[in-house]
Every structure is written in C-alpha cells, then in structure tokens.
Design a protein around this motif. Structure first.
Motif: not given
Ligand SMILES: [Zn+2]
Length: 441
Positions: A78, A111-112, A144-145, A169
C-alpha cells in the motif's frame, strides 16, 4: 544501498500520501502515479483503476525468462501512510528520508512504501538482466490505513487469479528471524445502546425500583467477556488450534511474559503469559473499546437511563463472523434484565484468513528466503486483522505475507524507521522469491 535507488526511494517517501486526511487526496493519487510510472519504466503496463472511492494501481510486469509457462505472482503493497502527527516528536521531518545510526527514518519507510519499493526494485533488477522468471501482477492500494476494501473487492472480482501472492507489509518479532504469516484473526465490531427510561432520575426517589442503564450494559457485557482467560464456549466455536509447525515456531519467538512485559501490560489471568501465542493467534478475544454513560466527572447521585458501548471480537482462524456475532448477541440478550431497551448493532466485520503451511508456494518461499537472508523464516500467525488475507485465501491464492519492519520500527508512531541493511535484504529476498516461485507447477 545503491545511491540511485536511494534517490528513487527518497522521491517516493517525499509524497505525503496520508489517506486519512482529505487535504492529501492529491498526494495519495501522486503516490499511485509514482507506482504506476515505476511499473511502466520497468517494462510493464499499469494504470490507476478506480474501485469504489479511491484508485488502485493495477499492472503487469511480464516475465522475460522461463517462457510462456511462467507462473503469475501477485505483489501487493500500500502506498498510503498514517498521519505523521504529532510532528514535534519527529527528530527529522517525516517526509524527508533521513539516515541515522543504521536506520532510515521517514513516515512510510516501514509501513509500507519502503517495503513496497523493495518488491518493485527487485522486479526491475531481474527485468534488466532479462531474468525475471515469473509474470508479476501488481495490485496496490492507497487506503489500507483507513480500512478501505477496494483491493478486497478487486481481488474478489478478478477472474484471472494468480499462482501465489507476495506481501511485504509486516515484520519480524526478532530482528534476524524472518516470519511468514499463515493466518490472521478476523473481526466483528458492535455498538450496543441501552435505554431504560425517558430521563435520568433521582436515585433517592427511584433507586432500587427503577432499572439503571449502566447496570444493564454491565450485565450484558459481563456475559461475553473472558472468564479465566477464555471467552464463553459459544464464542469459541470453530477455532483452529495451532498446527505443529506453528507450535514449533514458538521456540524461535520471545516468551509470552516478555511480550506482555515489554508492552507494560497486565496479564489477563495467571495462564496468559504461558498461553500468550495461543491466546492471540488461536483464540477469539473480546475487547470493550469504549463505554459511555452518566457523568463520572461530577459528584452526583443520578440513576442513569441511557448508556452505550462499542466492542469488538477478534475471531480466531477457522471461525465464521456471522456465527460468532449471532452467538454474542444471544448471550447478551439472555443476560440483560427484561424491560430494558437494548440495541445491538453490528458494524464492520472481516473473516479470519488461513493458509496451508504445506502449499508449494510457501515451501518455495521458505527456501528462497533462506537463500537470500541465511535464515529460514518461522511460520506464524498474526493476531490482527488484514482483510486481504481472507480474500486471497478464498481465491485459493497461497500468500507469502512477510516483511522487515521490527517491533522498534515505530510503525504508526513518530520516527518510523527501517534498518538500512534490511532494505538490501528485502530486495534480495524479493529477488529470490521471484526466482524460486518460477518453479511453481
Ligand atoms: Zn501497512
């Protein structure tokens, strides 16, 4: 790390692709374009694909070795990041890649974006040598977050499938011991509201005769929280105990007491330290995440008629979200006194994800990692919830979920960091994975 790579990584990191902040919508798109352009530069095809509210980057980097029979390997990462706040705790600006004492510092380095970069870089290096033996399918998201599910929807709809998937990840519990995550826990979230009257009452006039909403909430929640460390049996239905390989992996991990101690945690019960990995990998757990009722900030004698709570259940691998959610609701309803108005609303949910340790992809992956890093990864589970895992599992795509973040990488915190050596190690590992997975039949 090679100077030219460093400049590329610096450029990627410098894009403040904070998905949670509407002010950075354009930056998230710029990060997507950066990934797309990288794939194109390497000789692949890629485009931004709108799926739901945000863009995915979907692309293909064709094999240039191994002929027409080359397997297709999905690579996921991501390109969005967590907000960097609080800024004053950063020693150097979050979106400027900085190197200190053997670490790279920047938001997204672990991340990431930094890890995704290594998957892409390895592809580029092999392509340049005319030696990429697998077709790579790139599927990346920028939400994603913030818990977006476009990537899950895309994977579900994508009929092409893949022979395996690689995700960088994650990280390592111990610095020199890589891990592959074979399973993740699922999640069901609830909001519970209780009402027992129209307005709060004087406990002197009505206390002992009228129902207090906070008490109802407590009685309901008491029926579902852990006793002696475990949830009620009705909430443990379906769980898959740790396999022998997973049990064997525990020898290579820090003991449970250390994990709890390091977090400053109080063990749930006397067995929690010994059973730490069983509890977090192979058991469901329930946490009340917030509770609201009355006016605890003031001295008062109110009989409270409204209260609410949010709680979540982490589902063990093997469990079904609907079955467990229904059982939880039933336990609560049985435990609350008659007459109370109790609303239990199910919010988001995600199933657990489970992959077989015996799949050829995992076995080839273990050997590839050993060649690249000198260490055979441990096969572990993850206590957290990653919706992409069950989506891939459902598609029958064996997945190598791993990574190089460390517990001291400050993921989601100020001064996020990744060891300098681990960037090279990750590129080497990705290279060996691409080579090794070419043998997939
Ligand atoms: Zn991540």
């Amino acid at each position: 790390m090679n100077q030219a790579w460093l400049e590329e990584l610096r450029e990627f990191i410098a894009i403040p692709s904070v998905s949670a902040d509407p002010a950075h919508v354009d930056d998230v798109r710029r990060a997507a374009e950066w990934v797309r352009d990288f794939v194109k530069r390497v000789g692949g095809e890629a485009e931004l694909v709108r799926y739901g509210e945000r863009d995915l980057v979907i692309g293909d980097i064709p094999a240039n070795a191994n002929g027409a029979g080359a397997p297709t390997i999905l690579i996921y990462g991501h390109f969005d990041v967590q907000p960097p706040a609080p800024l004053e705790l950063w020693e150097t600006p979050p979106f400027e890649l900085a190197e200190r004492d053997g670490w790279y510092y920047a938001r997204g380095i672990a991340d990431d974006k930094g890890q995704l970069f290594t998957l892409l870089k390895a592809a580029e290096l092999l392509r340049k040598e005319n030696a990429l033996p697998v077709n790579l399918r790139v599927a990346c998201d920028g939400e994603e977050e913030i818990g977006g599910h476009s990537i899950v929807d895309f994977l579900r709809d994508d009929e092409r499938g893949a022979d395996a998937c690689i995700i960088f990840d994650g990280g390592m519990t111990r610095p020199e011991q890589p891990e592959f995550a074979l399973a993740t826990r699922g999640l069901v979230a609830f909001r519970m509201k209780v009402r027992t009257g129209e307005r709060d009452m004087h406990s002197g006039y009505y206390g002992g005769a009228a129902l207090n909403a906070i008490h109802v909430l407590m009685q309901g929640l008491s029926a579902v929280i852990a006793r002696d460390g475990l949830l009620p049996d009705q909430l443990r239905v379906g769980r898959e105990p740790l396999s022998q390989v997973e049990v064997d992996s525990l020898k290579g991990l820090p003991p449970g007491w250390e994990m709890l101690d390091e977090a400053g945690a109080t063990p749930l019960d006397p067995k929690a330290e010994h059973d730490f990995y069983d509890r977090t990998w192979a058991e469901p757990s329930l946490d009340v995440n917030g509770i609201h009722g009355g006016k605890p900030e003031f001295v008062n004698t109110t009989l409270v008629v409204a209260a609410e709570a949010r709680f979540t259940i982490r589902l063990a691998p093997g469990q079904d979200p609907d079955t467990i959610a229904t059982a939880a609701e039933r336990l609560i309803r049985q435990a609350v006194p008659e007459g109370a108005e109790v609303e239990i609303e199910r919010e988001n949910s995600a199933p657990p994800g489970v992959f077989s340790p015996d799949s050829q992809a995992i076995q080839l992956g273990l050997e590839a990692f050993k060649r690249a890093t000198g260490v055979r990864p441990l096969l572990v589970r993850v206590g957290g919830t990653l919706p992409i895992y069950p989506a891939l599992a459902e598609k029958g795509i064996p997945t190598i979920g791993t990574g190089f973040a460390l517990r001291e990488s400050n993921v989601h915190s100020p001064n996020e960091r990744l060891r300098v050596d681990d960037v090279d190690r990750a590129v080497a590992a990705a290279t060996e994975l691409y080579r090794g997975l070419a043998a997939l039949g």
